[in-house]
Design an enzyme around this catalytic site. Structure first.
Site, mmCIF file in Angstrom:
data_model
loop_
_atom_site.group_PDB
_atom_site.id
_atom_site.type_symbol
_atom_site.label_atom_id
_atom_site.label_comp_id
_atom_site.label_asym_id
_atom_site.label_seq_id
_atom_site.Cartn_x
_atom_site.Cartn_y
_atom_site.Cartn_z
ATOM 1 N N VAL A 129 64.839 84.125 60.932
ATOM 2 C CA VAL A 129 64.524 82.729 61.302
ATOM 3 C C VAL A 129 63.464 82.166 60.373
ATOM 4 O O VAL A 129 63.515 80.999 59.955
ATOM 5 C CB VAL A 129 64.066 82.643 62.780
ATOM 6 C CG1 VAL A 129 63.562 81.258 63.110
ATOM 7 C CG2 VAL A 129 65.212 83.022 63.703
ATOM 8 N N ALA A 130 62.487 83.000 60.012
ATOM 9 C CA ALA A 130 61.411 82.554 59.118
ATOM 10 C C ALA A 130 61.943 82.277 57.726
ATOM 11 O O ALA A 130 61.512 81.344 57.051
ATOM 12 C CB ALA A 130 60.318 83.617 59.056
ATOM 13 N N GLU B 212 65.510 76.046 58.311
ATOM 14 C CA GLU B 212 66.383 75.320 59.236
ATOM 15 C C GLU B 212 66.246 73.807 59.116
ATOM 16 O O GLU B 212 67.200 73.072 59.355
ATOM 17 C CB GLU B 212 66.083 75.723 60.703
ATOM 18 C CG GLU B 212 66.394 77.153 61.036
ATOM 19 C CD GLU B 212 65.193 78.076 60.827
ATOM 20 O OE1 GLU B 212 65.238 79.206 61.295
ATOM 21 O OE2 GLU B 212 64.211 77.638 60.181
ATOM 22 N N ASP C 103 85.743 50.371 34.049
ATOM 23 C CA ASP C 103 86.822 49.418 33.847
ATOM 24 C C ASP C 103 86.222 48.216 33.097
ATOM 25 O O ASP C 103 85.009 48.010 33.120
ATOM 26 C CB ASP C 103 87.361 48.985 35.214
ATOM 27 C CG ASP C 103 88.523 48.014 35.094
ATOM 28 O OD1 ASP C 103 89.321 48.172 34.166
ATOM 29 O OD2 ASP C 103 88.623 47.102 35.931
ATOM 30 N N ASP D 44 87.627 47.899 39.998
ATOM 31 C CA ASP D 44 87.779 46.907 41.057
ATOM 32 C C ASP D 44 89.210 46.759 41.547
ATOM 33 O O ASP D 44 89.455 46.212 42.608
ATOM 34 C CB ASP D 44 87.268 45.539 40.597
ATOM 35 C CG ASP D 44 88.047 45.009 39.395
ATOM 36 O OD1 ASP D 44 88.777 45.800 38.759
ATOM 37 O OD2 ASP D 44 87.933 43.800 39.089
ATOM 38 N N ASP E 6 92.579 51.278 39.791
ATOM 39 C CA ASP E 6 91.385 52.110 39.580
ATOM 40 C C ASP E 6 91.182 53.126 40.706
ATOM 41 O O ASP E 6 90.417 54.076 40.551
ATOM 42 C CB ASP E 6 90.124 51.229 39.496
ATOM 43 C CG ASP E 6 90.191 50.245 38.343
ATOM 44 O OD1 ASP E 6 90.619 50.649 37.261
ATOM 45 O OD2 ASP E 6 89.821 49.078 38.541
ATOM 46 N N ASN F 86 58.537 78.997 53.631
ATOM 47 C CA ASN F 86 59.316 80.075 54.242
ATOM 48 C C ASN F 86 58.979 81.435 53.636
ATOM 49 O O ASN F 86 58.988 82.446 54.332
ATOM 50 C CB ASN F 86 60.816 79.782 54.091
ATOM 51 C CG ASN F 86 61.281 78.723 55.065
ATOM 52 O OD1 ASN F 86 60.692 77.656 55.115
ATOM 53 N ND2 ASN F 86 62.298 78.999 55.836
ATOM 54 N N GLU G 224 56.031 82.665 55.412
ATOM 55 C CA GLU G 224 56.361 83.166 56.749
ATOM 56 C C GLU G 224 56.984 84.561 56.680
ATOM 57 O O GLU G 224 56.664 85.445 57.474
ATOM 58 C CB GLU G 224 57.315 82.192 57.440
ATOM 59 C CG GLU G 224 56.685 80.840 57.757
ATOM 60 C CD GLU G 224 57.718 79.794 58.148
ATOM 61 O OE1 GLU G 224 58.848 80.192 58.477
ATOM 62 O OE2 GLU G 224 57.403 78.592 58.101
ATOM 63 N N ASN H 261 59.222 75.340 61.090
ATOM 64 C CA ASN H 261 60.241 74.983 60.101
ATOM 65 C C ASN H 261 60.866 73.625 60.361
ATOM 66 O O ASN H 261 61.175 72.881 59.432
ATOM 67 C CB ASN H 261 61.354 76.045 60.080
ATOM 68 C CG ASN H 261 60.892 77.340 59.445
ATOM 69 O OD1 ASN H 261 59.812 77.406 58.865
ATOM 70 N ND2 ASN H 261 61.701 78.376 59.562
ATOM 71 N N GLU I 248 50.369 75.032 55.190
ATOM 72 C CA GLU I 248 51.561 74.297 54.761
ATOM 73 C C GLU I 248 51.283 72.809 54.605
ATOM 74 O O GLU I 248 51.870 72.150 53.745
ATOM 75 C CB GLU I 248 52.712 74.566 55.739
ATOM 76 C CG GLU I 248 53.168 76.017 55.639
ATOM 77 C CD GLU I 248 54.429 76.324 56.432
ATOM 78 O OE1 GLU I 248 54.999 75.393 57.036
ATOM 79 O OE2 GLU I 248 54.836 77.488 56.433
#
Length: 1058
Positions: A323-324, A328, A370, A732, A736, A798, A801, A826, A962
């Site tokens: 997890v550390a 996340e 174009d 356009d 294209d 991280n 950690e 986190n 941090e």
């Protein structure tokens, strides 16, 4: 015969009308029978675009979890859930706090999946937009009767269809009969041609030719702007050109690849997964002695003892480490930063439809553009015109400013003819009266009705004004009033109206391909008639006998004068101008008193073969040069691209000479450069070998590809991507759309762009301005640099950690932090500073650097070393404060035992699992800030329940470090002295918010229970700050070393770069 129609494509354009009718077994005056039509539909199907089967929802959802980081998080959540369940069962309670971690992880992954599925759902809207271009009904001949509104989906090959002005073409059809002298079709959205195309019935004797050369074919989705005709349906549904474009869009959508950032993050995820797996295994195994023991008997291990509880405990520590290690919060922060980037770009008129496109722009190495509507205005404008001066050998050239249909856009350069001479009055009269066009305002954009060239002539007349000074003042006043009107859709062309009143049209001689001119008979105020003519210059000169000089006098045209006019014409056409000659005739013979259809000469006006004789012995007035002009800002944008190391390639459906002239004017090619090897038609380039194509595209400098069909555009984009280029494609039109879909980033025009192009694109330019792309690229580069800063910041956090957990496990200490605390750090406390780093100001020289290579590492070896050093300090400080609380009475004068907790030896702390075997060990209760107290029924609980304050100190040190480390991330190399914190005030706000959130968790009882923390006192906060501050000085030292390294590399270029 019937089978051959559907089984083998019939090249109708290369066969005569009679042969086409024979091929489809149909008669022009009868059409197909209902029975035949039904039989053919059984084989050819309905005349509609197929709906491709999309991915089922369950598959879309599963694809969102096909990512290594996500899989690791899912595994961590599952194991955490199982452990929480087992823990809850053992303790005979719900254990709500233990379920927080797996619940939060799963919630993040579900939200991520929802966003992903939503983006996938939007991907195929381009195909739906194509269907809106299809015609709903048509006038079809069936069983000998004209069905006025037969549903277009019921058409089959061989049907006879009538088309008139304003009709949308329902299928690809061969023109069989022209009912008017001319037929023009607007097909720019399909082929990229700036002008409506003249259509005829004669066969084109080429089996394989470009769409633009198929002058006897009309295509589904295009519009008739002039004339009427009868056609034979040759292709329906997916066999039409627009159907093939749909197939190409679908094919391109299947080829979509990950963005450069996604590739880097996936690569990082795979490496991180391997590292996490190894570290988790090592942490679990180095603590084996706590859950597995044995005795050695006769040299062999025996009497094994295994503790499932201890094994589970250390397994949970390994999960905490996972997890550390996994950032996340990274997906959420990246999404937030990209969303903020889209807001910034929207302020600069670049509307981003897909979030990852923001970052992709930053590493764009090639822009394929174009021409029509992107580099040019897609609005015809007169840029210069010339007439004769005071003698037949002298000419005068007048230049005109303005690039749109807005009469107030620009004017005539050095225009001082307020009392226009007779010659210029003749120019204005012919342009105003020999003209069927109109202009209206559609919101912000001025548009033309009728032929674009004729609309450009009317705009020229408005810029010229009128010779009557009294009327001129009235017109100026009426224009001022029109600016105040609420409804400004109708554009009043006052000067044109004045000329039209003076010269009233009484007859029109329509344009035809033979004489290449169009004329009108007008009745002057004095009652006499005059013929006003405009058309191809060479054609008019053949029928011209006289020329008009500036004072209005006429002289016979001699060969010297003719050659001078042709030389001037050649000079104008070499600039890519479409030239129209202007002439008139006063001596009309039998038409001199023509006024109504009852006149005896009217029958000659019904026979186009008489028009050439009527338009003879003309008096030549001058030549007008018209073109679709380049946007004024494009030249500067091309220069900016060159300075930023971005190659620009123009891919257009227009003809070669026009494309080359525009490219020279926008400075895509240097002055005087030979265009051999730089300018190709689509067919010429595709005829080259693959190696030759790669060699040509690899060469520096601009390229232009003209007469390009949709498949050519796609092939060029695909080839560039295979070469490793990051390709942005602008366009356009419908033609294209496949290339827009295939490119790394497709960019559509917001004002003039078709819905198909917009839906296929990743970004839409609200102002149709090519220079907006350059601004967006600069913004994309800035966003990438900022994302790199916060990705490195989060990863460095991280690493700290992981090292802290690893150290605690390696030393045999109680766990310093539990998984739910790490998850909080986190996701929540790291999130705001990381997002705020997205507001870092851009480097001043950001567009003077070449685009970054797609192979460039997100984290190189030096950066990794830096963050290993920083991470090591984080780990030491976090574990150190935990050990300090248990073993030290004071630190640098700060009293640590004021709360009354019991001190132990380091050796005792390291063997805390054997506490139950210690004799006479006691642990005193201790107080926490706010009046609470922690006590234990079992002294050994001092290392589990009693570690709550030590854990709080570790967590607080981690958060504080941090926060300070986010200041280090302001710049990769620049010192905080040179780039102080207040350069990004948002970061200071975010740091304050994160610290406030941390204090909230500590001080609110419910949150403190969930996260296993307690409030801290003043002395303890001083200790936290004291241990956190050194991270600033350590990184400043590392930045200094990094700057020295870079300087050494700069002065020793031969040194191999790592």
């Amino acid at each position: 015969m019937e089978e051959r129609i559907d089984e083998k494509p019939f090249k109708a354009w290369s066969w005569s009308v009679e042969q086409c009718l024979k091929e489809y077994r149909v008669k022009l005056d009868k059409g197909l029978s209902t029975y035949k039509a039904e039989k053919r539909r059984e084989r050819s199907g309905w005349n509609e675009l197929q709906k491709e089967k999309g991915k089922p929802l369950w598959r879309l959802v599963l694809e969102q979890f096909d990512d290594m980081l996500v899989k690791i998080l899912l595994l961590a959540a599952f194991i955490s859930f199982v452990l929480a369940f087992l823990q809850g069962s053992d303790e005979e309670e719900s254990g709500f706090e233990a379920y927080v971690e797996p619940f939060v992880i799963v919630l993040i992954l579900v939200l991520n999946a929802i966003v992903g599925v939503w983006q996938e759902g939007n991907a195929e809207k381009a195909l739906e937009a194509l269907k809106e271009m299809q015609c709903e009904s048509g006038k079809v001949l069936r069983d000998g009767y004209l069905v006025p509104d037969l549903p277009a989906r019921e058409l089959v090959p061989g049907d006879i269809v009538e088309l008139r002005v304003g009709d949308k073409v329902p299928a690809d059809m061969r023109v069989a009969v022209l009912k008017t002298s001319t037929l023009r079709v607007e097909q720019s959205s399909l082929t990229g041609e700036a002008m409506p195309v003249l259509k005829g019935t004669n066969p084109v004797f080429l089996d394989d030719c470009e769409l633009q050369l198929k002058e006897n074919m009309v295509f589904a989705g295009t519009t008739v702007v002039n004339g009427s005709c009868t056609c034979i349906v040759v292709s329906t549904g997916m066999q039409t050109e627009i159907g093939q474009i749909q197939a190409q869009i679908h094919e391109a959508s299947l080829e979509e690849s990950d963005t450069p950032l996604k590739k880097k993050l996936d690569e990082f995820g795979n490496r991180l997964t391997s590292a996490i797996g190894i570290i988790c295994l090592v942490v679990w195994l180095i603590n084996y002695k706590y859950f597995l023991s044995w005795e050695v008997v006769d040299g062999w291990p025996s009497n094994f003892k295994f503790s499932f509880d201890k094994c589970t405990y250390y397994f949970k520590i390994a999960i905490a480490l996972a997890v550390a290690a996994i950032p996340e919060g990274l997906p959420a922060v990246i999404t937030t930063c990209l969303a903020l980037g889209t807001r910034k770009m929207a302020q600069k008129n670049a509307i981003v439809r897909k979030l990852p496109s923001v970052e992709t722009l930053g590493c764009t190495s090639v822009i394929c553009s174009d021409k029509t509507g992107t580099l040019t205005t897609n609005q015809m404008a007169v840029t210069e015109f010339f007439t004769l001066g005071g003698k037949t050998t002298a000419s005068r050239i007048l230049h005109v400013k303005g690039t749109t249909y807005d009469p107030k856009d620009g004017g005539i350069v050095d225009w001082n003819c307020y009392n226009m001479d007779a010659n210029l009055q003749a120019v204005a009269e012919i342009c105003a009266v020999c003209n069927d066009a109109g202009i209206y305002c559609d919101g912000r954009l001025f548009r033309a009705t009728g032929l674009p060239t004729e609309a450009a002539l009317k705009v020229l007349v408005e810029k010229m004004g009128v010779p009557d000074s009294e009327v001129k003042d009235k017109i100026r006043y009426s224009k001022l009033l029109s600016n105040l009107l609420i409804d400004r859709s109708a554009v009043k062309l006052a000067c044109c109206e004045w000329w039209a009143k003076r010269s009233k049209r009484v007859a029109t001689l329509e344009f035809d391909r033979v004489r290449k001119s169009m004329s009108v008979v007008v009745r002057k105020a004095n009652g006499s008639n005059r013929l006003l003519v405009k058309g191809a210059v060479e054609s008019l000169l053949e029928r011209t006998s006289y020329v008009q000089l500036a004072d209005g006098s006429t002289f016979p045209m001699d060969e010297t004068c003719r050659q001078m006019l042709l030389a001037r014409l050649l000079d104008m056409t070499s600039k890519g101008l479409r030239c129209l000659g202007l002439a008139y005739k006063d001596d009309l013979g039998e038409f001199s008193d023509y006024y109504t259809e009852t006149h005896p000469a009217h029958k000659k006006l019904l026979d186009p073969s008489c028009y050439s004789s009527i338009e003879s012995s003309l008096i030549f007035v001058g030549v007008v040069g018209i073109r679709d002009p380049p946007r004024e800002e494009v030249g500067k944008a091309i220069e900016d691209c060159r300075g930023a190391g971005i190659k620009v390639m123009v891919i257009t459906g227009d003809n070669k000479s026009t494309a080359e002239a525009i490219c020279k004017e926008i400075r895509l090619f240097p002055e005087g450069e030979v265009l051999q090897g730089r300018s190709f038609t689509g067919k010429e380039f595709m005829a080259l070998s693959s190696q030759q194509q790669i060699d040509l595209l690899s060469k520096p400098g601009g390229k232009v590809f003209s007469r390009a069909e949709p498949r050519h555009k796609q092939d060029i984009v695909r080839l560039l991507k295979e070469m490793g280029e990051i390709v942005a494609m602008t366009g356009d039109g419908v033609n294209d759309a496949p290339a827009l879909k295939l490119a790394d980033i497709g960019i559509a025009m917001g004002i003039t762009g078709t819905e198909v192009a917009k839906e296929a694109s990743d970004m839409v330019l609200a102002d149709d301005n090519f220079s907006t792309i350059v601004s967006a690229v600069a913004e994309g580069r800035s966003i990438y640099n900022n994302m790199k800063a916060f990705i490195r910041y989060m990863i460095s956090s991280n690493v700290g950690e992981v090292i802290s957990i690893f150290l605690a496990a390696a030393l045999g200490l109680p766990e310093c932090m539990i998984p739910v605390q790490l998850l909080w750090v986190n996701l929540v406390t790291d999130g705001p500073p990381a997002t705020a780093l997205g507001f870092n100001p851009a480097d001043v020289d950001i567009m003077q650097k070449p685009p970054r290579k797609s192979s460039e590492a997100l984290i190189d070896s030096w950066i990794l070393f830096r963050y290993m050093v920083i991470g090591s300090y984080v780990g030491i400080a976090t574990v150190g404060v935990f050990v300090m609380w248990y073993t030290q009475a004071s630190f640098l004068g700060i009293n640590l035992v004021a709360d009354g907790h019991t001190l132990v030896e380091l050796s005792q702390l390291r063997s805390w699992g054997e506490c139950s075997t210690w004799s006479n060990f006691t642990a005193s209760p201790f107080t926490v800030s706010g009046g609470g107290a922690i006590s234990f029924s079992d002294p050994c609980d001092y290392f589990s329940v009693g570690k709550v304050k030590a854990m709080t100190l570790s967590l607080s040190v981690l958060v504080a470090i941090e926060m300070l480390n986010s200041l280090n991330a302001l710049s990769e190399d620049n010192s905080l002295v040179r780039m102080p914190p207040w350069t990004n005030p948002w970061l200071l706000v975010a740091m304050s918010a994160s610290l406030a959130l941390h204090c909230f968790v500590l001080c609110v009882p419910f949150m403190a229970n969930v996260f296993g923390v307690v409030p801290l006192g003043l002395n303890e906060w001083l200790l936290v700050l004291l241990l956190s501050a050194p991270v600033i000085f350590i990184d400043e030292l590392l930045k200094y070393v990094g700057r020295r390294r870079r300087r050494r590399r700069r002065f020793t270029p031969k040194q191999k770069l790592l």
